[in-house]
Design an enzyme around this catalytic site. Structure first.
Site, mmCIF file in Angstrom:
data_model
loop_
_atom_site.group_PDB
_atom_site.id
_atom_site.type_symbol
_atom_site.label_atom_id
_atom_site.label_comp_id
_atom_site.label_asym_id
_atom_site.label_seq_id
_atom_site.Cartn_x
_atom_site.Cartn_y
_atom_site.Cartn_z
ATOM 1 N N SER A 140 0.863 -1.190 0.000
ATOM 2 C CA SER A 140 0.000 0.000 0.000
ATOM 3 C C SER A 140 0.893 1.232 0.000
ATOM 4 O O SER A 140 2.011 1.189 0.542
ATOM 5 C CB SER A 140 -0.864 0.011 1.264
ATOM 6 N N TYR A 152 -1.991 -0.742 10.361
ATOM 7 C CA TYR A 152 -2.121 -1.275 8.991
ATOM 8 C C TYR A 152 -0.927 -0.828 8.145
ATOM 9 O O TYR A 152 -0.312 -1.636 7.436
ATOM 10 C CB TYR A 152 -3.445 -0.776 8.406
HETATM 11 P P1 NAD Z 1 -11.110 -6.227 0.263
HETATM 12 O O1 NAD Z 1 -11.444 -6.085 1.700
HETATM 13 O O2 NAD Z 1 -12.224 -6.228 -0.720
HETATM 14 O O3 NAD Z 1 -10.209 -7.508 -0.006
HETATM 15 C C1 NAD Z 1 -9.454 -8.159 0.970
HETATM 16 C C2 NAD Z 1 -9.873 -9.610 0.954
HETATM 17 O O4 NAD Z 1 -9.051 -10.355 1.849
HETATM 18 C C3 NAD Z 1 -11.324 -9.805 1.403
HETATM 19 O O5 NAD Z 1 -12.001 -10.598 0.467
HETATM 20 C C4 NAD Z 1 -11.182 -10.548 2.728
HETATM 21 O O6 NAD Z 1 -12.235 -11.438 3.011
HETATM 22 C C5 NAD Z 1 -9.871 -11.287 2.508
HETATM 23 N N1 NAD Z 1 -9.252 -11.710 3.771
HETATM 24 C C6 NAD Z 1 -9.147 -10.986 4.917
HETATM 25 N N2 NAD Z 1 -8.545 -11.713 5.864
HETATM 26 C C7 NAD Z 1 -8.263 -12.923 5.297
HETATM 27 C C8 NAD Z 1 -7.660 -14.103 5.774
HETATM 28 N N3 NAD Z 1 -7.204 -14.187 7.047
HETATM 29 N N4 NAD Z 1 -7.540 -15.155 4.939
HETATM 30 C C9 NAD Z 1 -7.996 -15.087 3.667
HETATM 31 N N5 NAD Z 1 -8.578 -13.991 3.160
HETATM 32 C C10 NAD Z 1 -8.712 -12.922 3.966
HETATM 33 O O7 NAD Z 1 -10.137 -5.005 -0.064
HETATM 34 P P2 NAD Z 1 -9.158 -4.692 -1.274
HETATM 35 O O8 NAD Z 1 -9.046 -3.219 -1.288
HETATM 36 O O9 NAD Z 1 -9.508 -5.428 -2.504
HETATM 37 O O10 NAD Z 1 -7.777 -5.246 -0.690
HETATM 38 C C11 NAD Z 1 -6.880 -6.036 -1.411
HETATM 39 C C12 NAD Z 1 -5.466 -5.641 -1.044
HETATM 40 O O11 NAD Z 1 -5.220 -4.295 -1.470
HETATM 41 C C13 NAD Z 1 -5.168 -5.666 0.461
HETATM 42 O O12 NAD Z 1 -3.872 -6.183 0.658
HETATM 43 C C14 NAD Z 1 -5.200 -4.200 0.842
HETATM 44 O O13 NAD Z 1 -4.444 -3.935 1.982
HETATM 45 C C15 NAD Z 1 -4.617 -3.587 -0.412
HETATM 46 N N6 NAD Z 1 -4.866 -2.159 -0.564
HETATM 47 C C16 NAD Z 1 -6.116 -1.695 -0.813
HETATM 48 C C17 NAD Z 1 -6.297 -0.327 -0.949
HETATM 49 C C18 NAD Z 1 -7.651 0.277 -1.233
HETATM 50 O O14 NAD Z 1 -7.784 1.515 -1.222
HETATM 51 N N7 NAD Z 1 -8.679 -0.514 -1.497
HETATM 52 C C19 NAD Z 1 -5.214 0.555 -0.821
HETATM 53 C C20 NAD Z 1 -3.965 0.038 -0.574
HETATM 54 C C21 NAD Z 1 -3.791 -1.324 -0.445
#
Ligand code: NAD
Length: 248
Positions: free
Chosen positions: A143, A157
């Site tokens: 991130s 985080y």
């Molecule tokens: P999201 O919450 O839709 O996706 C995360 C997924 O991980 C969810 O489906 C959740 O059920 C799953 N998950 C959580 N804990 C878990 C576990 N213990 N075992 C298996 N699965 C698990 O959000 P997203 O934004 O699609 O996130 C995806 C990645 O992108 C993450 O690593 C997040 O930190 C990163 N990210 C997102 C953003 C943003 O703005 N959306 C920004 C920076 C980084």
């Protein structure tokens, strides 16, 4: 050789977009999920309807025995993993550090740091030439918070993502001569449900006016970079980071 990809946390958001795009590029994909089996099965159905190959497998990436079962299932149903996207992660409601509990810290570090380590370990045992593998590629989803710190909101985080960046660099060096590449993407504000988990479903809308491009990103825009890093087009890229953050 069949390209076999595991995307963790792929029932929605960036993970689902990555699974779908990778399937279009010929990967047999394992869509890992934690709880939402129905959503994961919809991702799988979309891939199959498009002529691709996919399975959905439940596992908590923070639990060693579940990660081992996850990889054993992939061995059996798709074959040896050749690509891994460490995507699953959590954030929790905004909190100042002085109010953070130990339970919360343990939860966040277990999912966001221990999980990617455990998944990488199992993947390396299948990709590494030392284990009879033929190489592979890993992409960690970090991130921009790893660089910016998310002060006053999600410091824990952000710290977990800082660990992922350092993990990416160290692991890339460790396995560079074994035919395995390790890279990371650093998304900025992307329209996904993770912000609702943080208690702020409209977070991207709220902040977008202050972002350089005046908009948030789409999961597909992150998926494209991930799938490129996995591909042969990135054959000389390892230990590298791509920011998908619209100039943040
Ligand atoms: P999201 O919450 O839709 O996706 C995360 C997924 O991980 C969810 O489906 C959740 O059920 C799953 N998950 C959580 N804990 C878990 C576990 N213990 N075992 C298996 N699965 C698990 O959000 P997203 O934004 O699609 O996130 C995806 C990645 O992108 C993450 O690593 C997040 O930190 C990163 N990210 C997102 C953003 C943003 O703005 N959306 C920004 C920076 C980084």
């Amino acid at each position: 050789m069949t390209k076999v990809l595991l995307v963790t946390g792929a029932s929605r958001g960036i993970g689902a977009a990555t699974a779908g795009l990778a399937a279009e590029r010929g990967y047999a994909v394992c869509v890992n999920y934690l709880r939402n089996g129905q959503a994961a099965e919809r991702v799988v159905a979309d891939i199959r309807n498009g002529g691709g190959q996919a399975i959905a497998v439940a596992a908590d990436v923070a639990k060693e025995s579940e990660v081992q079962r996850l990889f054993a299932t992939i061995d059996e149903r798709l074959g040896r993993v050749t690509a891994l996207v460490n995507n699953a992660a959590i954030l929790e409601r905004q909190s100042r550090v002085e109010d953070i509990t130990e339970e919360r810290l343990q939860r966040i570090l277990a999912t966001n740091v221990v999980g990617p380590f455990l998944c990488a370990r199992e993947a390396l045992r299948r990709m590494s030439r030392r284990h009879g593998g033929s190489g592979g590629a890993i992409v960690n989803v970090s991130s921009v918070a790893a660089r910016l710190g998310s002060s006053g909101e999600y410091v824990d985080y952000a710290a977990s993502k800082g660990a992922i960046d350092t993990f990416t660099i160290g692991l890339a060096r460790e396995v560079a001569d074994e035919g395995i590449r390790v890279n990371a993407v650093r998304p900025g504000y992307i329209y996904t449900d993770i912000h609702a988990a943080g208690g702020e479903p409209d977070r991207v809308e709220r902040v977008k006016g202050s972002l350089p491009m005046r908009r948030g990103g789409l999961p597909q825009e992150v998926a494209q970079a991930i799938v490129w890093l996995l591909s042969e087009e990135a054959s000389f890229v390892t230990g590298a980071f791509i920011d998908l953050a619209g100039g943040m």
